[in-house]
Structure formats: C-alpha cells, structure tokens
Design an enzyme around this catalytic site. Structure first.
Site, PDB file in Angstrom:
ATOM      1  N   ASP A 113      -4.300  -6.831   6.054  1.00  0.00           N
ATOM      2  CA  ASP A 113      -5.634  -6.337   5.704  1.00  0.00           C
ATOM      3  C   ASP A 113      -6.569  -7.512   5.410  1.00  0.00           C
ATOM      4  OD1 ASP A 113      -7.699  -4.639   5.013  1.00  0.00           O
ATOM      5  OD2 ASP A 113      -6.748  -3.854   3.210  1.00  0.00           O
ATOM      6  N   ASP A 117      -9.737  -9.408   8.190  1.00  0.00           N
ATOM      7  CA  ASP A 117     -11.161  -9.533   7.861  1.00  0.00           C
ATOM      8  C   ASP A 117     -11.618 -10.987   7.927  1.00  0.00           C
ATOM      9  OD1 ASP A 117     -11.121  -6.827   7.474  1.00  0.00           O
ATOM     10  OD2 ASP A 117     -11.997  -6.861   5.474  1.00  0.00           O
ATOM     11  N   LYS A 131       5.283 -14.259   2.549  1.00  0.00           N
ATOM     12  CA  LYS A 131       5.514 -15.170   1.418  1.00  0.00           C
ATOM     13  C   LYS A 131       7.014 -15.221   1.162  1.00  0.00           C
ATOM     14  CE  LYS A 131       3.213 -17.183  -1.182  1.00  0.00           C
ATOM     15  NZ  LYS A 131       2.814 -18.633  -1.188  1.00  0.00           N
ATOM     16  N   TYR A 151       0.805  -1.218   0.000  1.00  0.00           N
ATOM     17  CA  TYR A 151       0.000   0.000   0.000  1.00  0.00           C
ATOM     18  C   TYR A 151       0.843   1.275   0.000  1.00  0.00           C
ATOM     19  CZ  TYR A 151      -3.979  -3.051   1.013  1.00  0.00           C
ATOM     20  OH  TYR A 151      -4.937  -4.024   0.964  1.00  0.00           O
ATOM     21  N   ASP A 172      -0.914 -17.736   2.318  1.00  0.00           N
ATOM     22  CA  ASP A 172      -1.971 -18.610   1.819  1.00  0.00           C
ATOM     23  C   ASP A 172      -2.299 -19.699   2.832  1.00  0.00           C
ATOM     24  OD1 ASP A 172       0.630 -19.521   1.354  1.00  0.00           O
ATOM     25  OD2 ASP A 172       0.137 -20.579  -0.493  1.00  0.00           O
TER      26      ASP A 172
END
Length: 368
Positions: A256, A260, A200, A145, A232
């Site tokens: 982020d 959620d 990752k 971001y 993942d």
C-alpha cells in the site's frame, strides 16, 4: 467488430469524481473496441448509496460483480459518510468486493508516460534511454490489514493488531508476481526478468516466512531472477534507481505504501491505474480517491480511470484468449500517451488546465 466476443462489465460509478472519470473511461473503451463489444451494466454502490439506502454494497451489485466478466469502478467516499464507530464508509465498497470476490493481487503499474515530467528528472524519457516501468503486486487479503475491524483496544490504554501471513496467501500472490515478470520485457536497466520481494525479514518472523515462501515458489520460474529488498530500503531504491525494478511483491501494508510512492514518481495518483485481481474476478479503478472537493466541476483527470480500463481489457484478453482486445488496449494506451506527449492537453493534476471532458475528447480524437 462482428465475429469478436462481447463482454459485460459491472460498472460502479461511485462517489465524488467517480461518475465523471467512469463515463470518460466508458466512452474511450467503447470507441476503441467498437460497437457491441463492451456492455457496461450500471450498478449502484458507495458512500452516497449508503447515505440513501443504508447499504454500501447492495446484493444486486455484488451479484453483478460476481457473474459478469469484469468490474469497473470510479471511486468511493464522501466527507461525513462514516459508520457509527467513526470509520469511513467509502473504503468499505471495494474492501467488501476484495474479500467476497477473493481479489488477492492488487496490481499497480508504475510507468512514466511520454510527456509527463517525473520529479526524478534523471529518468524522464529521452534521458540516455532511462525511464520508469515496473509493477507492484500487493498481497490484498491478509498481512496487517487482516486485522481490520478485529484489533484489540483495551480500556483506552493499549491497542493491538495482528499481522497475518499464510502459506496459501503468500504462495499465490508470489506465483502471480513471478508469472507477471515472466511475461514482461524485463527491467529497463538491464533487461532481466526480475521479481523483488519487499519485506522486513531481518526483524519479524512473519516477513521471514513471507520471504521463504516466495523462495519456494521461485523454483517454478527458473527464467526469472529473484531479488530482495527491505521495506525501508526500497523507498530509497525506488527514488535512486527505479529502472532496476521489474515486478515487486509485498505484504498488504508495505505494498500500500510503496505503490503510492511509486505513483508519485510518475506523475501522481491522477494518472495511476490499478487492478485488483483473483483467480476468477478482476476489479479495475484509478488509484486516486473520490476528490469530493472538485466533484461535478469537470476538473478531474480521467487518465487513471482510462488506463485502468486498459488493464481491464488486457486482463480480459488474456483470460478469454482474445488478442484483438489486447490490441484495442494497446491503442488506448498509445492514444493517452500521444495526447500527453503533444502537450496541448494537460490535466489539472499535472499542472495544466485541461478539463475532464476536454481530455476525454482529445484521447478520443487520438484514437480516431
């Protein structure tokens, strides 16, 4: 409550359901802390303010957020409130505050409260002592971001954004996460204080660097176990064995996404709090959006805003060495949980019919 320090809170109601849930939080926090302890200083900001004035974050609001003791925010964003380039105005309010106040740690507690049914039924309260109670710490100022507004779009054919990971940015958020883990009771499954690095590192150098810096910081916290999970894989683990986790740290975008996912496992965004915290400032708001479709109809759940207020009280208590404020925070959390557990008042986002005002009054009653 004479003899206790008082605190001034920059309060931005914002848009949509923001005013409703903010007023609920203010009422509950004021009741818990007693007269004169909290001074909510109302300041403007958000998409509606942008439409009226051309400013999403007025200078007076930034000044208040910078100078007062903490910031409480409702929600921001309205349909059709966009900049000329088509991006949404609503996100800009807390994004600007995030960068201007250097709020580098986005803290998302993932805790299953009594009385709330998780989609993961095996982890509901009372099921062989299992449960869900961990915290995701998302690096808040860099990562993917960092490219916001600076990516490249070539001739409508090629687009690129840069993933930015710095030693300073990673080490400070890792230190924040390790410190948080050192103060918690450990993971529910085994009681071990544990900090999981979500990345990752097997694919991208930037994430391998993120992991290596976290490993360096670990040397400062020998009492906390370090753990690793690829982004993942952790989406599977958060569903299969959420009780293994204590504190998780992640780059901005991964944090982020998984926060959620975690919120969904404990009842959804409507009861999920969040805090954006730096070395000198803290901003607290529910994890949900402004939900303009139900704004002004007394249908919103105030629980996320109230629990964000609990986070704010604990942050202030820790920052100012004020244990009485920490006890007030505990009382509010217990009141929320007791109302949900009793089952007579169920917010609309949890499948019930309890209005925002009714939920607020029920929590006030539990506090009394």
């Amino acid at each position: 409550m004479s003899g206790h320090p008082s605190y001034r809170i920059a309060t931005i109601e914002g848009d949509g359901i923001g005013p409703e849930v903010t007023r609920s939080a203010m009422a509950v926090l004021a009741e818990a802390c007693g007269a004169g302890r909290l001074d909510f200083v109302m300041v403007p900001g958000g998409a509606g303010h942008y439409q009226a004035s051309g400013e999403v974050l007025p200078e007076e609001t930034l000044k208040a957020c910078r100078e007062l003791d903490a910031t409480l925010h409702g929600a921001a964003g309205l349909p059709g409130a966009t900049y000329p380039d088509g991006t949404e105005v609503g996100n800009e309010l807390h994004l600007q505050l995030r960068f201007k106040l250097d709020l580098y740690a986005n803290v998302r507690p993932i805790k299953l409260l009594k009385g709330v049914r998780s989609p993961l039924r095996d982890f509901d309260a009372g099921n062989a002592g299992r449960g869900i109670d961990y915290v995701i710490v998302r690096e808040n100022t860099e990562g993917l971001y960092a490219s916001r507004g600076a990516g490249v779009l070539l001739r409508g054919e090629v687009a690129s954004d840069s993933l930015v990971v710095t030693r300073k940015g990673t080490s400070r958020v890792a230190r924040f996460a390790f410190d948080l883990a050192s103060k918690r009771g450990g993971a529910l499954s085994d009681g071990k204080q544990r900090m999981t690095v979500c990345d990752k590192a097997n694919i991208l150098r930037s994430y391998a660097f993120f992991r290596s810096v976290c490993e360096e910081v670990h040397a400062e916290f020998p009492g906390v176990e370090i753990d690793y999970a690829y982004a993942d894989a952790i989406t599977v683990h958060l569903l299969k064995r959420p009780d293994f986790y204590d504190v998780i740290v992640a780059e901005n975008m991964f944090g982020d996404i998984i926060s959620d996912l975690g919120a969904a496992t404990v009842g959804g965004m409507g009861i999920s709090p969040s805090g954006e915290i730096g070395d000198g400032h803290g901003l607290f708001q529910g994890a949900h959006g402004s939900a303009p479709d139900i704004a002004g109809r007394d249908l919103a759940s105030p629980v996320a805003a109230i629990l964000s207020g609990v986070m704010m009280l604990r942050w202030l208590a820790d920052r100012h060495g004020d244990p009485a404020l920490g006890k007030d925070a505990d009382r509010v959390e217990r009141a929320v949980e007791s109302v949900l557990e009793a089952g007579d008042f169920v917010p609309t986002d949890l499948g019930g019919k309890t209005r925002c005002s009714e939920m607020t009054q029920a929590i006030l009653g539990a506090l009394a």
